[in-house]
Design a protein around this motif. Structure first.
Motif, PDB file in Angstrom:
ATOM      1  N   GLU A   7       0.847  -1.182   0.000  1.00  0.00           N
ATOM      2  CA  GLU A   7       0.000   0.000   0.000  1.00  0.00           C
ATOM      3  C   GLU A   7       0.889   1.240   0.000  1.00  0.00           C
ATOM      4  O   GLU A   7       1.970   1.245   0.587  1.00  0.00           O
ATOM      5  CB  GLU A   7      -0.912   0.017   1.226  1.00  0.00           C
ATOM      6  CG  GLU A   7      -1.985  -1.056   1.209  1.00  0.00           C
ATOM      7  CD  GLU A   7      -2.863  -1.024   2.440  1.00  0.00           C
ATOM      8  OE1 GLU A   7      -4.023  -1.457   2.350  1.00  0.00           O
ATOM      9  OE2 GLU A   7      -2.386  -0.549   3.494  1.00  0.00           O
ATOM     10  N   CYS A  56       1.771   3.911   1.554  1.00  0.00           N
ATOM     11  CA  CYS A  56       1.677   4.546   2.869  1.00  0.00           C
ATOM     12  C   CYS A  56       3.067   5.007   3.292  1.00  0.00           C
ATOM     13  O   CYS A  56       4.038   4.897   2.536  1.00  0.00           O
ATOM     14  CB  CYS A  56       1.084   3.582   3.883  1.00  0.00           C
ATOM     15  SG  CYS A  56       2.021   2.058   4.057  1.00  0.00           S
ATOM     16  N   SER A  85      -3.237   2.456  -3.740  1.00  0.00           N
ATOM     17  CA  SER A  85      -3.983   3.202  -2.728  1.00  0.00           C
ATOM     18  C   SER A  85      -4.696   2.224  -1.797  1.00  0.00           C
ATOM     19  O   SER A  85      -5.280   1.243  -2.259  1.00  0.00           O
ATOM     20  CB  SER A  85      -5.006   4.118  -3.393  1.00  0.00           C
ATOM     21  OG  SER A  85      -5.892   4.659  -2.441  1.00  0.00           O
ATOM     22  N   GLU A 133      -7.413   2.477  -0.456  1.00  0.00           N
ATOM     23  CA  GLU A 133      -8.830   2.450  -0.811  1.00  0.00           C
ATOM     24  C   GLU A 133      -9.124   1.370  -1.848  1.00  0.00           C
ATOM     25  O   GLU A 133     -10.191   0.751  -1.831  1.00  0.00           O
ATOM     26  CB  GLU A 133      -9.243   3.823  -1.349  1.00  0.00           C
ATOM     27  CG  GLU A 133     -10.699   3.925  -1.734  1.00  0.00           C
ATOM     28  CD  GLU A 133     -11.056   5.283  -2.301  1.00  0.00           C
ATOM     29  OE1 GLU A 133     -12.238   5.493  -2.634  1.00  0.00           O
ATOM     30  OE2 GLU A 133     -10.139   6.121  -2.435  1.00  0.00           O
ATOM     31  N   TYR A 134      -8.169   1.137  -2.760  1.00  0.00           N
ATOM     32  CA  TYR A 134      -8.367   0.128  -3.795  1.00  0.00           C
ATOM     33  C   TYR A 134      -8.070  -1.281  -3.292  1.00  0.00           C
ATOM     34  O   TYR A 134      -8.520  -2.265  -3.878  1.00  0.00           O
ATOM     35  CB  TYR A 134      -7.474   0.427  -4.999  1.00  0.00           C
ATOM     36  CG  TYR A 134      -7.831   1.713  -5.724  1.00  0.00           C
ATOM     37  CD1 TYR A 134      -9.122   2.213  -5.679  1.00  0.00           C
ATOM     38  CD2 TYR A 134      -6.879   2.415  -6.435  1.00  0.00           C
ATOM     39  CE1 TYR A 134      -9.464   3.376  -6.328  1.00  0.00           C
ATOM     40  CE2 TYR A 134      -7.210   3.593  -7.101  1.00  0.00           C
ATOM     41  CZ  TYR A 134      -8.507   4.065  -7.047  1.00  0.00           C
ATOM     42  OH  TYR A 134      -8.844   5.228  -7.697  1.00  0.00           O
ATOM     43  N   ARG A 170      -8.797  -2.353  -0.126  1.00  0.00           N
ATOM     44  CA  ARG A 170      -9.788  -2.755   0.877  1.00  0.00           C
ATOM     45  C   ARG A 170     -10.802  -3.787   0.370  1.00  0.00           C
ATOM     46  O   ARG A 170     -11.135  -4.734   1.104  1.00  0.00           O
ATOM     47  CB  ARG A 170     -10.502  -1.498   1.401  1.00  0.00           C
ATOM     48  CG  ARG A 170     -11.309  -1.750   2.673  1.00  0.00           C
ATOM     49  CD  ARG A 170     -11.880  -0.454   3.224  1.00  0.00           C
ATOM     50  NE  ARG A 170     -10.809   0.485   3.554  1.00  0.00           N
ATOM     51  CZ  ARG A 170     -10.632   1.664   2.955  1.00  0.00           C
ATOM     52  NH1 ARG A 170     -11.448   2.022   1.981  1.00  0.00           N
ATOM     53  NH2 ARG A 170      -9.664   2.462   3.316  1.00  0.00           N
ATOM     54  N   ARG A 180     -11.225  13.834  -3.908  1.00  0.00           N
ATOM     55  CA  ARG A 180     -10.328  12.698  -3.737  1.00  0.00           C
ATOM     56  C   ARG A 180      -8.896  13.149  -3.992  1.00  0.00           C
ATOM     57  O   ARG A 180      -8.632  14.256  -4.452  1.00  0.00           O
ATOM     58  CB  ARG A 180     -10.710  11.577  -4.703  1.00  0.00           C
ATOM     59  CG  ARG A 180     -12.145  11.122  -4.559  1.00  0.00           C
ATOM     60  CD  ARG A 180     -12.512  10.074  -5.567  1.00  0.00           C
ATOM     61  NE  ARG A 180     -11.896   8.790  -5.277  1.00  0.00           N
ATOM     62  CZ  ARG A 180     -12.099   7.689  -5.981  1.00  0.00           C
ATOM     63  NH1 ARG A 180     -12.916   7.711  -7.011  1.00  0.00           N
ATOM     64  NH2 ARG A 180     -11.501   6.567  -5.668  1.00  0.00           N
TER      65      ARG A 180
END
Length: 344
Positions: free
Chosen positions: A52, A54, A75, A77-78, A80, A269
Motif C-alpha cells: 500500500e 503509505c 492506494s 482504498e483500492y 480494501r 479525492r
C-alpha cells in the motif's frame, strides 16, 4: 515453488508477508521485522512486490527496485475490497497480493528522494501556517475579552497589535500585556520560519526548468509548481489531462443508476493539499483572466454569463489549470496564453 507476487502489509516494527504463485495460491505466509524483511526479499528471485502507498512504502520500494524486483504501490482504498473475512495483518497482506494481480488495478508511481524532500518541506510549511493561524485566532480572542476588536486580515491585525504593545498606557493588565508580547514574539518566529521555506521554494523553482515552465500558467506560482512536481513528477502516470483533474478530486462525483446520470459536487479525492493550492491559485487568477482577451478569458466569461456561482467557476478553473499543467509537464514547453484551451 516460485513466488510470483509478494504482498507486504507494512507496520512500524513488524510486517506481514504473503507470497502467491502464478495461480494465486498462497505459498508463503510470515510475519517478520523490517530488517529481516529486507534480507528476505534480497534472497528472493525476481518477482513483483506489492504494498500500500503509505508512510515508508516509497523507501522500501526504491530499495527493492535496486535489488531487481518490480514494485507496485496501490492506494489503500483500492486494496480494501480484496480483504476477505476478518481483518488482520495477514489478511491485509493477502488482499494486497491479490489486488496487485488485477489487470485493471491503478498503481502509484514510486517517488524519488528529491520528490519526498520537497513534499516534506511543503508539509512542514503547511503545519507552520496552521500554527500561525491558530496563534492569531487565540490572540484575537484574548483581546476581544478585553473589549479590543480589530479589522479582519493578518496584516491589519499585526500592525494593530504592534501599535498596542508600543503604547505606554494600555487598557491591558500588566500580565496580559506581557502575555500578548510573548505571543507576538512567537508569531514573529513563525513568520521567519515560513519566509525561509518560501525562499527555499523560490530557489528550487529558479534552478528547475520544469518548475519554471509551470509558473508560466496563470494561477500557478512557486508553491503550486513545486508541489505539483513533488506529487506527480512528469505526469507520466496520467494518460490524459482529465485524469490528473480527476485524481485531484476537481471533477463532479457521479451517481448513475438505471442509465440515469446524476452529477454531484466535486469528489475531493486525491491530494488535499495540492487541490487546495490549485483552488486558491484559481481564485487569485480569475479576476485578471476573466478580463483578458484570450481563449481562457472567453471561456471564463462564458461560464459567468450563464449565471454559475463564482465558487463553481473557480473550481472549474482550478480543474482547467490542472489539465494545462499536465500538458506543460508532458509536452515540456511553457504555457502560451493564446492557446489557453489546448489541454481541454
Amino acid at each position: 515453488m516460485t513466488i510470483s507476487i509478494l504482498g507486504i502489509d507494512i507496520g512500524k516494527n513488524s510486517c506481514s508477508v504473503v507470497g502467491v504463485d502464478e495461480k494465486g495460491a498462497v505459498i508463503v505466509r510470515r510475519t517478520m521485522r523490517r530488517q529481516t524483511l529486507i534480507e528476505f526479499v534480497s534472497r528472493l528471485p525476481t518477482c513483483t512486490i506489492a504494498m500500500e502507498a503509505c508512510c515508508g512504502a516509497h523507501h522500501l520500494g526504491r530499495l527493492f527496485v535496486s535489488q531487481g524486483h518490480q514494485v507496485r504501490l496501490m492506494s489503500p482504498e483500492y486494496v480494501r475490497p480484496y480483504v476477505k473475512a476478518q481483518k488482520n495483518d495477514d489478511r491485509d497482506a493477502e488482499g494486497i497480493a491479490e489486488a496487485a494481480s488485477r489487470p485493471t488495478m491503478r498503481f502509484v508511481d514510486l517517488k524519488s528522494e528529491e520528490q519526498l524532500d520537497v513534499q516534506s518541506l511543503h508539509r512542514v510549511r503547511s503545519r507552520l501556517v496552521a500554527e500561525r493561524t491558530t496563534l492569531i485566532n487565540q490572540m484575537r480572542a484574548i483581546l476581544l475579552e478585553r473589549g479590543l476588536i480589530f479589522a479582519a486580515g493578518r496584516r491589519k491585525f499585526e500592525s494593530a497589535v504592534d501599535k498596542l504593545l508600543d503604547e505606554q498606557s494600555s487598557s491591558l493588565s500588566e500580565r496580559v500585556h506581557r502575555l500578548v508580547s510573548e505571543l507576538r514574539d512567537e508569531w514573529k518566529l513563525l513568520d521567519t520560519k515560513i519566509a525561509a521555506l518560501n525562499a527555499e521554494f523560490l530557489s528550487l523553482v529558479q534552478d528547475d526548468l520544469t518548475a519554471r515552465r509551470l509558473t508560466t500558467i496563470p494561477g500557478i506560482g512557486v508553491l503550486n509548481a513545486t508541489a505539483l512536481i513533488a506529487a506527480v513528477g512528469n505526469a507520466s502516470s496520467f494518460d490524459r489531462a482529465r485524469d490528473l483533474g480527476a485524481w485531484l478530486g476537481l471533477v463532479p462525483r457521479q451517481f448513475t443508476t438505471g442509465g440515469k446520470p446524476r452529477l454531484l459536487g466535486i469528489t475531493k479525492r486525491g491530494n488535499v493539499y495540492l487541490r487546495t493550492l490549485l483552488v486558491h491559485g484559481a481564485r487569485a487568477a480569475m479576476p485578471t483572466l476573466s478580463q483578458s482577451d484570450t481563449p481562457l478569458g472567453q471561456w471564463l466569461r462564458g461560464l459567468l454569463s450563464r449565471g454559475m456561482h463564482r465558487n463553481v467557476v473557480i473550481v472549474a478553473l482550478a480543474n482547467k489549470l490542472a489539465r494545462i499543467a499536465w500538458a506543460v509537464l508532458r509536452k515540456e514547453r511553457p504555457f502560451e496564453r493564446a492557446y489557453g484551451t489546448t489541454a481541454a
